[in-house]
Design a protein around this motif. Structure first.
Motif, mmCIF file in Angstrom:
data_model
loop_
_atom_site.group_PDB
_atom_site.id
_atom_site.type_symbol
_atom_site.label_atom_id
_atom_site.label_comp_id
_atom_site.label_asym_id
_atom_site.label_seq_id
_atom_site.Cartn_x
_atom_site.Cartn_y
_atom_site.Cartn_z
ATOM 1 N N THR A 1 -63.864 26.123 -10.004
ATOM 2 C CA THR A 1 -64.004 27.579 -9.910
ATOM 3 C C THR A 1 -62.690 28.274 -10.253
ATOM 4 O O THR A 1 -62.682 29.284 -10.979
ATOM 5 N N MET A 2 -61.589 27.738 -9.752
ATOM 6 C CA MET A 2 -60.287 28.326 -10.061
ATOM 7 C C MET A 2 -59.975 28.220 -11.551
ATOM 8 O O MET A 2 -59.450 29.162 -12.156
ATOM 9 N N VAL B 1 -59.709 30.869 -16.978
ATOM 10 C CA VAL B 1 -60.204 31.020 -18.353
ATOM 11 C C VAL B 1 -60.837 32.395 -18.542
ATOM 12 O O VAL B 1 -60.637 33.053 -19.570
ATOM 13 N N GLY B 2 -61.597 32.847 -17.547
ATOM 14 C CA GLY B 2 -62.211 34.168 -17.621
ATOM 15 C C GLY B 2 -61.182 35.280 -17.689
ATOM 16 O O GLY B 2 -61.308 36.214 -18.492
ATOM 17 N N ILE B 3 -60.149 35.194 -16.861
ATOM 18 C CA ILE B 3 -59.097 36.214 -16.896
ATOM 19 C C ILE B 3 -58.387 36.191 -18.243
ATOM 20 O O ILE B 3 -58.084 37.228 -18.829
ATOM 21 N N TYR B 4 -58.157 34.991 -18.748
ATOM 22 C CA TYR B 4 -57.430 34.869 -20.026
ATOM 23 C C TYR B 4 -58.214 35.477 -21.186
ATOM 24 O O TYR B 4 -57.661 36.198 -21.997
ATOM 25 N N VAL C 1 -53.324 24.731 -10.473
ATOM 26 C CA VAL C 1 -53.777 24.314 -9.139
ATOM 27 C C VAL C 1 -55.231 23.856 -9.190
ATOM 28 O O VAL C 1 -55.610 22.884 -8.541
ATOM 29 N N GLY C 2 -56.035 24.527 -10.000
ATOM 30 C CA GLY C 2 -57.434 24.112 -10.133
ATOM 31 C C GLY C 2 -57.563 22.715 -10.700
ATOM 32 O O GLY C 2 -58.352 21.898 -10.212
ATOM 33 N N MET C 3 -56.778 22.396 -11.729
ATOM 34 C CA MET C 3 -56.842 21.051 -12.305
ATOM 35 C C MET C 3 -56.311 19.997 -11.353
ATOM 36 O O MET C 3 -56.840 18.879 -11.291
#
Length: 72
Positions: free
Chosen positions: A18-19, A24-27, A48-50
């Motif tokens: 989700t993070m 990706v969505g923000i980018y 942190v998500g990865m």
């Protein structure tokens, strides 16, 4: 005990995914990633998500390998 660890890692995996998707969505969907604070946010969310996603496949592999050795 082992089932609880796998369940906790599964929750961490989905939270990390989700993070990463949020980063990706923000980018791609906003201009905020062009500012310094946006770059830091996107990089932090993705990193942190990865990191949160990475232990789950390893734990699944170790669980599979342990079950293979006990079947014989």
């Amino acid at each position: 005990m082992q089932k609880r660890i796998i369940d906790a890692l599964k929750v961490m995996h989905w939270l990390g995914l989700t993070m990463l998707l949020a980063a990706v969505g923000i980018y791609f969907l906003s201009d905020w990633a062009q500012q310094i604070s946006g770059m830091v946010t996107v990089a932090s969310l993705a990193g942190v998500g990865m990191v949160m996603m990475s232990p789950f496949p390893i734990a699944l592999f170790l669980d599979w390998a342990r079950s293979q050795s006990t079947d014989k």
